[in-house]
Design an enzyme around this catalytic site. Sequence first.
Site, short mmCIF file in Angstrom:
data_model
loop_
_atom_site.label_atom_id
_atom_site.label_comp_id
_atom_site.label_asym_id
_atom_site.label_seq_id
_atom_site.Cartn_x
_atom_site.Cartn_y
_atom_site.Cartn_z
N GLU A 1 7.88 23.16 48.76
CA GLU A 1 6.85 23.29 50.11
C GLU A 1 5.92 23.71 50.06
OE1 GLU A 1 10.02 23.95 53.36
OE2 GLU A 1 11.19 22.82 52.36
N ASN B 1 9.55 21.30 44.45
CA ASN B 1 10.44 21.03 45.70
C ASN B 1 10.35 20.92 47.09
OD1 ASN B 1 13.86 19.77 45.77
ND2 ASN B 1 13.85 22.09 47.33
N HIS C 1 15.09 14.13 52.83
CA HIS C 1 15.53 14.26 55.04
C HIS C 1 15.26 13.27 55.17
CE1 HIS C 1 17.06 18.37 54.18
NE2 HIS C 1 16.35 18.69 53.38
N GLU D 1 17.48 17.48 48.29
CA GLU D 1 19.03 17.35 49.61
C GLU D 1 18.87 16.54 50.72
OE1 GLU D 1 16.05 20.62 51.21
OE2 GLU D 1 15.70 21.57 49.79
N ASP E 1 19.46 13.63 53.12
CA ASP E 1 20.35 13.57 54.25
C ASP E 1 20.14 12.40 55.01
OD1 ASP E 1 18.54 15.39 55.35
OD2 ASP E 1 20.19 16.57 55.41
#
Length: 419
Positions: free
Chosen positions: A149, A190, A226, A256, A258
Amino acid sequence: MHTTALLTALLAPAVVTAQLHDLATRAGLLYFGTAVGESASQQDQAYRRIIDDKSEFGQVVPENGQKWESTQPSQGRFTFTQGDITANIARQNGQYLRCHTLVWHSQLPNWVRSGSWNRQTLTAVMESHIANVMRHYLGQCYAWDVLNEAVDDSGQWRDSVFLRVFGTDYFPLSFNLAKKYDTETKLYYNDYNLEYNGAKTTKTVELVQIIQRAGAPIDGVGFQAHLVVGSTPSRTNLATTLRRFTSMGVDVAYTELDIRHENTPLPAPASAQITQGNDYANVVGSCLDVDRCVGVTVWGYTDKYSWIPGTFPGTGDALLYNSNFQKKAAWTSVSSVLAAAATRPPSTTLSTSARPTTAITTNTPNPTTPVTQPTPTVVQPVQEQARWGQCGGQGWNGPTRCQAPYTCTFSNNWYSQCL
Ligand code: G3I
């Protein structure tokens, strides 16, 4: 004795598992995985049972245990108790371990975040951290999220102690240090919101170029994914975005995933659950469509445990299983899109009497054991599908009729559902 058991096992009909990792590998991915909540994995047996099912999740990643605040909470004091929880699960189950994360502005202890550093002293701190953590997990990580990030949501370099001291030089520095202490693992950048292909994505392309032009090693870019139900990009657009990175010679992965419901009363109504399933299918499908997209990891698998309601109050139900560990429509959607692409032969799950040590897969036959005929495949007969279950779609071999009073409802090419 051994030979008899082996022959019995080989002649027994094989049961095809339709679990996510098994389907993903048959579809050409390396894994389908999940993040592991450290506390839940130790305190909740129902949670742990599904984590331990390698046919469902062939890859695990610690949700928090390997972060800087967990591994070096004060300077020079390294502790791996939390990180080892997931590493041990991976070892015991024979699952891939993704490791997360080394250099990140968040969950960074105050002694680093608020320290007064110059290039020399912060380099020493980074090197000590990377060396100690990577050495501890040496030989265990399929991949490390080296840098996490570093781009903010408006597409600028994210403000952090690292940026203030080094400018962008800390990007290649992080990767060079990581390579110094583990030459084998895959080294990843990432980040989230790369999926929308906007300013943040473009800045991340620049980040990869900076690392590569400096001659530093980078193997992959992780798309955290996300996402939000109804706002997830299409399969085609997602694949296009992934290819912006694979065209630079790096792997990509969803790391990751979701997809949360927003502006929907929870539990979400059936129509919103179908939209969520379609969104999941688009994400997983885009990975299948792109060479060098190696796998998909969900950020937890059950709505019982998720970071989302704590961070975005009133939103949630973003995962594949509900809070009672039942598979949701989204699970069926993911399994369908994987099944549709699962052209490789299934791994053979031997009948119940077979010992694990005699397990032989059809795609990697034991060279000492002649196998002339593939083991016959038996799909367990199920006549009618229950509510929410899949009843059709490309590649679907299961029941096509629904229990009364539900009807088989077309949702997309990969998925019809009993509603
Ligand atoms: O461990 C402490 C515990 O001792 C304390 O009693 C408790 C009280 O709140 O907090 C616990 O720490 C929490 C930690 O998770 C472990 O459960 C923190 O408050 C909480 O903020 C932290 O949240 C994590 C978040 O990263 C922090 O940024 C989430 O669980 C985790 O899912 C989330 O994961 C990140 C990825 O690493 C990077 N990408 C985004 C993703 C979602 O935010």
